[in-house]
Motif scaffolding. Structure first.
Motif, PDB file in Angstrom:
ATOM      1  N   HIS A  23      -0.715   2.894   3.376  1.00  0.00           N
ATOM      2  CA  HIS A  23      -1.542   1.697   3.282  1.00  0.00           C
ATOM      3  C   HIS A  23      -2.646   1.867   2.246  1.00  0.00           C
ATOM      4  CE1 HIS A  23      -2.881  -2.137   4.593  1.00  0.00           C
ATOM      5  NE2 HIS A  23      -4.058  -1.697   4.974  1.00  0.00           N
ATOM      6  N   ARG A  24      -2.650   0.999   1.232  1.00  0.00           N
ATOM      7  CA  ARG A  24      -3.747   1.066   0.264  1.00  0.00           C
ATOM      8  C   ARG A  24      -4.360  -0.298  -0.019  1.00  0.00           C
ATOM      9  NH1 ARG A  24      -0.944   4.856  -3.431  1.00  0.00           N
ATOM     10  NH2 ARG A  24       0.840   4.966  -2.044  1.00  0.00           N
ATOM     11  N   MET A  63       5.516  -3.716   2.800  1.00  0.00           N
ATOM     12  CA  MET A  63       4.100  -3.518   3.118  1.00  0.00           C
ATOM     13  C   MET A  63       3.516  -2.603   2.051  1.00  0.00           C
ATOM     14  SD  MET A  63       4.548  -3.065   7.254  1.00  0.00           S
ATOM     15  CE  MET A  63       2.889  -3.490   7.788  1.00  0.00           C
ATOM     16  N   CYS A  64       2.495  -3.113   1.329  1.00  0.00           N
ATOM     17  CA  CYS A  64       1.971  -2.372   0.177  1.00  0.00           C
ATOM     18  C   CYS A  64       3.116  -1.918  -0.726  1.00  0.00           C
ATOM     19  CB  CYS A  64       1.091  -1.203   0.606  1.00  0.00           C
ATOM     20  SG  CYS A  64      -0.470  -1.712   1.352  1.00  0.00           S
ATOM     21  N   CYS A  88       2.543  -0.057   7.975  1.00  0.00           N
ATOM     22  CA  CYS A  88       2.534   0.252   6.548  1.00  0.00           C
ATOM     23  C   CYS A  88       2.336   1.758   6.407  1.00  0.00           C
ATOM     24  CB  CYS A  88       1.401  -0.492   5.851  1.00  0.00           C
ATOM     25  SG  CYS A  88       1.279  -0.083   4.107  1.00  0.00           S
ATOM     26  N   GLU A 132      -4.002  -6.624   2.883  1.00  0.00           N
ATOM     27  CA  GLU A 132      -2.784  -6.808   3.674  1.00  0.00           C
ATOM     28  C   GLU A 132      -2.968  -6.143   5.027  1.00  0.00           C
ATOM     29  OE1 GLU A 132       0.863  -5.422   2.009  1.00  0.00           O
ATOM     30  OE2 GLU A 132       0.476  -6.293   0.044  1.00  0.00           O
ATOM     31  N   PRO A 133      -2.227  -6.640   6.047  1.00  0.00           N
ATOM     32  CA  PRO A 133      -2.336  -5.962   7.351  1.00  0.00           C
ATOM     33  C   PRO A 133      -1.640  -4.598   7.319  1.00  0.00           C
ATOM     34  CG  PRO A 133      -0.687  -7.695   7.459  1.00  0.00           C
ATOM     35  CD  PRO A 133      -1.306  -7.787   6.089  1.00  0.00           C
TER      36      PRO A 133
HETATM   37 ZN   LIG Z   1      -0.352  -1.430   3.484  1.00  0.00          ZN
END
Ligand SMILES: [Zn+2]
Ligand SMILES: [Zn+2]
Length: 424
Positions: A89-90, A129-130, A86, A94-95
């Motif tokens: 990533h925030r 992802m995010c 990701c 989530e992974p």
């Molecule tokens: Zn993320």
């Protein structure tokens, strides 16, 4: 010939820079791992000093019968190319990483069938992802903590013996105390001889040599928990493959004639870490085009003996130098955690490139500008920084990195690091 595995533990007694061949104007970067060719060259050198190269075991040891694997620093790991990361990533529910070699990156279903029987999405498509497309890892070495440092080395004026202000160089080093580990695979008798040399100097072309304490301990060959069904393997070094005519190829499946190749992740070419050293002539070899580390292969129908042979021998050419080094993967990839205590020397200046990876080019230029300002940085200076256009938009994490970079970069390194950041 009895195959024996040695566990290699190398502890740096000095800073070392492993040459990449990519020296730039002000900054000499280090390779992110120690290639097997470097370990082999260092051991051959001490051997020659002790016995000369006519000793009957010299040639078999250094010209093919022993494989010298890559050494990775504690707190680092090769990023498997089956992994999606990701990028921004925030959402911490989530992974941050998903490994496609174990489960569908879209719906999480176990297995590697493509397209996924549960969600129907082709596996080559980037998962969300995010809310943004994930990014595949490319086989670079990931560091869980600051391992490498930037240090200054200043050119000295030959007459006056004073530092030349305009001749400042910086190089990236693994600090004193860094511990590397890996393997050597060879014949028991040859291995025994290698164990006579507990001190070597490691480096390579364009390296700064560093003294290293070496321990080579016989160990059990790595075995997978089970060989039934699908086995996941990955390379942790560059791999050079050739076809029947000797021409370079990127056909990874051709390197696994035993068993059935179910899937392959990776195939990116690189020249990093491929320059070598020719044992017989003592001359460096030019770099070859190689497949980047972190190739992941899912194989089925392998017998235990096949698997044993693949791990002992690796794949492709120049295997004695550690190219095509394979290991079994038993769990989804995770980024390396913080290194163990004592891995780095806390007295060294601490500029850390891995952490600056999340910075945009504009933010790096902004930071470079402040780095060139060599005041004694303290808390009273920061409100003004956070009030600038760029500073306003930095989150807490980035601000912490900015502060630590400004406060801990040694005066002699600041200009070089600033130039480096401006080129990023
Ligand atoms: Zn993320
Ligand atoms: Zn799915």
């Amino acid at each position: 010939m009895a195959v024996e595995w040695l566990k290699v533990t190398a502890t740096c007694q000095q800073e070392i820079t492993i040459g990449t061949g990519a020296t730039r104007a002000f900054m000499t970067p280090t390779n992110d791992f120690i290639p097997g060719s470097v370990v082999r060259g260092a051991l051959a050198k001490v051997w020659r000093l002790a016995y000369g190269d006519r000793q009957p075991l010299f040639r078999p040891t250094f010209d093919g019968a022993v494989r010298f694997g890559p050494l990775l620093a504690q707190g680092s790991d090769v990023g498997s190319q089956s992994v999606w990361r990701c990028k921004y990533h925030r959402n911490h529910s989530e992974p941050e990483h998903v490994d496609g070699a174990f489960a569908c990156p879209h719906c999480g279903r176990q297995g590697i069938t493509d397209p996924c029987p549960a969600c129907g999405v082709p596996q080559a498509k980037a998962p969300s992802m995010c809310s943004r497309p994930g990014e595949p890892l490319k086989g670079a070495v990931a560091f869980g903590t600051q391992v490498k440092k930037v240090v200054a080395s200043t050119a000295i004026h030959p007459d006056r013996m004073t530092a030349l202000e305009s001749s400042l160089f910086a190089r990236e080093v693994f600090p004193k105390g860094t511990v590397f580990s890996g393997y050597i695979v060879g014949d028991t008798e040859l291995n025994q001889k290698l164990r006579e040399f507990p001190h070597v100097t490691l480096g390579g072309r364009r390296s700064v040599l560093g003294s290293v304490e070496l321990s080579l301990d016989p160990t059990q060959a790595p075995e997978p928990i089970q060989t039934r069904g699908t086995v996941i393997l990955r390379t942790i070094s560059p791999t050079i493959l050739v076809d029947d005519t000797g021409a370079p190829t990127t056909d990874v499946a051709s390197a696994f004639p035993a068993g059935k190749v179910e899937r392959i992740w990776g195939g990116r070419l690189t020249i990093d870490g491929t320059s070598g050293w020719h044992a017989a002539s003592g001359l460096p070899k030019p770099g070859d085009l190689a497949l980047a580390p972190g190739i992941v292969v899912a194989l089925s129908g392998l017998g235990p003996d096949h698997l044993r042979g693949i791990l002992d021998e690796g794949i492709g050419v120049r295997r004695p130098e550690g190219f095509g080094w394979l290991e079994v993967v038993e769990a989804p990839w995770r980024p390396p955690q913080r290194a163990e205590q004592g891995v780095t020397d806390p007295r060294l200046p601490d500029t850390n490139r891995p952490d600056l990876e999340s910075f945009t080019p504009r933010e790096l230029k902004w930071l470079a500008g402040w780095l060139r300002d060599s005041r004694e940085w303290n808390a009273s200076h920061y409100p003004a920084l956070w009030d600038t256009t760029v500073g306003k938009n930095l989150n807490h994490h980035k601000r912490t990195i900015v502060r630590s970079t400004l406060e801990t970069t040694a005066p002699g390194t600041r200009t070089a690091l600033a130039s480096e950041l401006e080129r990023s």
